[in-house]
Design a protein around this motif. Structure first.
Motif: not given
Length: 334
Positions: A282-292
């Protein structure tokens, strides 16, 4: 008494729309307003991309960067984004109605700071193309930037080393230990049974991979692999001759493997000895993308005449936030 004389507008005069300054800036370099686009100095120059173009870039990125489409994407205002994750929960105990209540341990927190870097693209066009009224500058610019950003993002979200770029999930430490036994931030892998190939009973190995993910995470989980690996998967059959892979029955819906969607990410490695070529989670819970949220663009008509370059930048970070939500299949004997 003063008399106000209203004169008709001159022939050819027109009212500038909200983003008219950007269109004039792209074609001629003339500006109606300047906006700072770096966090170092307010007068560093540059020109902010209008909302319509920035939205177009985001839509194209979702369509062409598969990990972005399934990950948790957050908009941040600075590079110092932090996320807290609790491990172990809050311990509890049983007691009689009048029994003494001993103290329990407090939750344990882990701080996660996704590594980030400046993602940039530098497409060019001749001034003659920009002067051509039939040439859609905005559409071309959005497409060029989106294509380059998607290519770079796809590589970083999968295998980025975390140095001036996101850290990909395949760059995390890996072990065969199950949940609760391995260190925080370490992904669990299941062996395929043979080096560089599927061992005996490949459908059983894939089922084990699915079941290794806790039930709450399986709601919204998906497989991630490249097209070469998917070609191998599509040929697998159960003992009664049924294919494990099921084609989509409706337009716009992904194909499924064991009932879960399959996402093709070409940056996943091909099947080879000790390669982690299949991910499930479940990449929605497992991987975070943080962007401006802002994409900045600088017009440069001087460095490469007769071409006009458009230097676009965007700060993007990423990392694994929950190492229990993503599992890997490693093509090894054990």
């Amino acid at each position: 008494m003063d008399v106000v004389v209203e004169r008709p507008a001159l022939d050819g005069a027109r009212v500038q729309d909200m983003d008219g300054g950007f269109g004039q800036f792209v074609r001629t370099g003339a500006t109606l307003e300047m906006k700072a686009f770096t966090g170092v100095s307010g007068d560093a120059g540059g020109y902010a991309v209008p909302r319509e173009i920035d939205a177009a870039i985001d839509r194209l990125l979702v369509n062409t960067s598969p990990i972005r489409a399934i990950a948790n994407v957050v908009k941040v205002g600075s590079a110092g984004y932090r996320k807290l994750v609790t491990t172990g929960g809050t311990p509890s105990g049983w007691a009689a109605e009048t029994g003494a209540r001993a103290g329990t341990n407090t939750p344990v927190f882990q701080e996660i700071a996704p590594p980030s870097g400046e993602l940039y693209a530098n497409p060019s066009a001749t001034q003659a193309m920009l002067d051509d009224a039939a040439f859609d500058v905005e559409e071309w610019l959005a497409g060029e930037i989106a294509a380059e950003f998607a290519r770079a993002e796809g590589q970083a979200f999968v295998g980025g080393n975390g140095v001036n770029r996101p850290k990909g999930f395949l760059s995390q430490p890996m072990t065969a230990e199950g949940d609760g036994a391995r260190a925080f931030g370490t992904l669990q892998y299941l062996a395929s049974g043979a080096a560089g190939d599927f061992g005996a009973n490949p459908d059983g190995r894939l089922i084990d991979l699915v079941q290794s993910l806790k039930a709450p995470y399986r709601q919204g989980a998906s497989f991630v692999m490249n097209s070469s690996t998917l070609a191998r998967i599509r040929k697998l059959k159960t003992n009664d001759g049924a294919f494990l892979w099921q084609a989509s029955l409706a337009a716009g819906q992904p194909a499924t493997l064991l009932g879960y969607p399959v996402v093709e990410a070409e940056d996943m490695p091909d099947i080879a000895a000790n390669s982690a070529s299949i991910a499930f989670g479940n990449f929605k819970l497992g991987y975070l993308v943080a962007e401006r949220s802002e994409t900045a663009i600088l017009r440069d008509p001087y460095s490469n005449k007769p071409f006009v370059s458009f230097y676009a930048t965007k700060r993007v970070g990423g990392c694994v936030t929950n190492s229990e939500a993503i599992k890997l299949m490693k093509f090894a004997a054990n």
